[in-house]
Scaffold this motif. Structure first.
Motif, short mmCIF file in Angstrom:
data_model
loop_
_atom_site.label_atom_id
_atom_site.label_comp_id
_atom_site.label_asym_id
_atom_site.label_seq_id
_atom_site.Cartn_x
_atom_site.Cartn_y
_atom_site.Cartn_z
N GLU A 43 0.83 -1.21 0.00
CA GLU A 43 0.00 0.00 0.00
C GLU A 43 0.86 1.26 0.00
O GLU A 43 0.48 2.29 -0.54
CB GLU A 43 -0.96 -0.04 1.18
CG GLU A 43 -2.05 -1.09 0.93
CD GLU A 43 -3.09 -1.20 2.02
OE1 GLU A 43 -2.84 -0.67 3.12
OE2 GLU A 43 -4.13 -1.83 1.76
N GLN A 44 2.04 1.15 0.60
CA GLN A 44 2.99 2.28 0.57
C GLN A 44 3.42 2.58 -0.87
O GLN A 44 3.49 3.75 -1.26
CB GLN A 44 4.21 1.89 1.41
CG GLN A 44 5.14 3.02 1.75
CD GLN A 44 6.33 2.50 2.55
OE1 GLN A 44 6.20 1.60 3.39
NE2 GLN A 44 7.50 3.04 2.28
N ALA A 50 0.68 7.26 -6.37
CA ALA A 50 -0.41 8.24 -6.43
C ALA A 50 0.10 9.65 -6.13
O ALA A 50 -0.33 10.62 -6.77
CB ALA A 50 -1.51 7.85 -5.45
N ALA A 51 1.05 9.75 -5.19
CA ALA A 51 1.58 11.07 -4.81
C ALA A 51 2.31 11.73 -5.98
O ALA A 51 2.42 12.95 -6.03
CB ALA A 51 2.53 10.92 -3.62
N ARG A 52 2.79 10.90 -6.92
CA ARG A 52 3.47 11.44 -8.11
C ARG A 52 2.52 11.53 -9.30
O ARG A 52 2.95 11.68 -10.44
CB ARG A 52 4.66 10.56 -8.48
CG ARG A 52 5.77 10.61 -7.43
CD ARG A 52 7.00 9.81 -7.92
NE ARG A 52 8.11 9.96 -7.01
CZ ARG A 52 8.38 9.11 -6.02
NH1 ARG A 52 7.61 8.06 -5.83
NH2 ARG A 52 9.42 9.31 -5.23
N GLY A 53 1.22 11.37 -9.03
CA GLY A 53 0.23 11.53 -10.10
C GLY A 53 0.00 10.28 -10.93
O GLY A 53 -0.67 10.33 -11.96
N GLY A 54 0.55 9.13 -10.47
CA GLY A 54 0.38 7.89 -11.22
C GLY A 54 -0.76 7.05 -10.67
O GLY A 54 -1.41 7.42 -9.69
N ARG A 55 -0.96 5.89 -11.33
CA ARG A 55 -2.05 5.01 -10.90
C ARG A 55 -1.53 3.58 -10.74
O ARG A 55 -0.97 3.02 -11.69
CB ARG A 55 -3.19 5.06 -11.91
CG ARG A 55 -4.01 6.34 -11.78
CD ARG A 55 -5.19 6.34 -12.72
NE ARG A 55 -4.76 6.53 -14.09
CZ ARG A 55 -5.59 6.52 -15.13
NH1 ARG A 55 -6.86 6.29 -14.96
NH2 ARG A 55 -5.12 6.73 -16.34
N ALA A 56 -1.72 3.03 -9.55
CA ALA A 56 -1.31 1.65 -9.28
C ALA A 56 -2.31 1.02 -8.33
O ALA A 56 -2.96 1.72 -7.54
CB ALA A 56 0.09 1.60 -8.68
N LEU A 57 -2.43 -0.29 -8.41
CA LEU A 57 -3.23 -1.02 -7.42
C LEU A 57 -2.48 -2.29 -7.06
O LEU A 57 -1.74 -2.85 -7.88
CB LEU A 57 -4.63 -1.32 -7.95
CG LEU A 57 -4.83 -2.31 -9.08
CD1 LEU A 57 -4.98 -3.74 -8.57
CD2 LEU A 57 -6.06 -1.94 -9.88
#
Ligand code: NDP
Length: 244
Positions: A43-44, A50-57
């Protein structure tokens, strides 16, 4: 360029896998990644992306459990709608002579590194777009094993190199490239670049340091990108001169 593309990375919560997730997401891909058990670290990584504007799950899936891996791939496709790049990174290494390791330790390496690689790719293939990319993470130990205690791990990574050569032939007609990145000693949670273990490793390298996970991720990103469309069936070594 990569804005609409989707990547799946196995073992993306730490080490080289996490660097690959950050890099591909930074290049504009949407990234789904698996982890074995360390949910907080996974999750980190999602938060950092996300903090850099990207998308991951992140999805929990033991690479040795083919049904769970197939389920994770299905969930990734449901979430992101497509699959363009598969990076099979999850792997385990146990050092020790063949008669010093427990049979279960050897079987675990075979289950994760060999069976896990085969079944991950097999489950991903129906979803992978024509022109897609498969990148496995092997090891320089498949090419050269100058120290004792690495025989069974080297065997599992040599199997990955053989699989990649054959798959390149099978998937070439679909324009899918299949390549194997073989890192030399690379920093991770258990081996900091400045640690005595890392320093000891440098005796086997041409360069006076071990690798950084971001350097491995950069090669994976190249193989996943449009400029590498004519590279397939290759095992590319990135090892600071370990094999020189
Ligand atoms: P790490 O041990 O630092 O990280 C392993 C990652 O894979 C973690 O995200 C871990 O998840 C995940 N993982 C481990 N086992 C499984 C599993 N059974 N199912 C799903 N995920 C799993 O590894 P490295 O970054 O060092 O290594 C990554 C790859 O690179 C491996 O294939 C390794 O063999 C290879 N390699 C590494 C080298 C090195 O010097 N570091 C050199 C050559 C090759 P979790 O956080 O949940 O445990």
């Amino acid at each position: 360029m990569n804005g609409s593309k989707v990547a799946l990375v196995t073992g993306g919560s730490r080490g080289i896998g996490a660097a690959i997730v950050r890099r591909l997401a930074g290049d504009g891909m949407r990234v789904a990644f698996t982890y074995a058990s360390n949910r907080d670290r996974a999750e980190q990584v999602v938060s950092e992306v996300a903090a850099r504007g990207g998308r991951a799950l992140c999805l929990q899936a033991d690479a040795a459990d083919s049904a769970t891996v197939a389920g994770a791939i299905e969930r990734s496709v449901e979430a992101w709608g497509r699959l363009d790049v598969v990076v099979v990174n999850a792997g385990v290494a146990r050092a020790g002579a063949i008669d010093a390791l427990a049979p279960e330790e050897i079987d675990r390496m075979i289950d994760v590194n060999v069976r896990g690689t085969v079944h991950t790719i097999r489950a991903a293939l129906p979803h992978l777009r024509d022109g897609g990319r498969i990148v496995t993470i092997g090891s320089v130990n498949a090419e050269r094993t100058p120290f004792a205690g690495a025989a069974t791990y080297a065997m599992t990574k040599a199997a990955v190199a053989g699989l990649v050569r054959g798959l390149a032939r099978d998937l070439g007609p679909r324009g899918i490239t299949v390549n194997n990145v073989q890192p030399g000693p690379t920093a991770n949670d258990s081996m900091n670049a400045d640690s005595p273990a890392a320093q000891a490793m440098t005796r086997w390298l041409a360069l006076p340091r071990i690798g950084a996970p971001e350097e491995i991720a950069a090669l994976v990103a190249h193989l996943a990108g449009p400029e590498a469309a004519f590279i397939t069936g290759a095992s590319l070594t990135i090892d600071g001169g370990f094999t020189a």
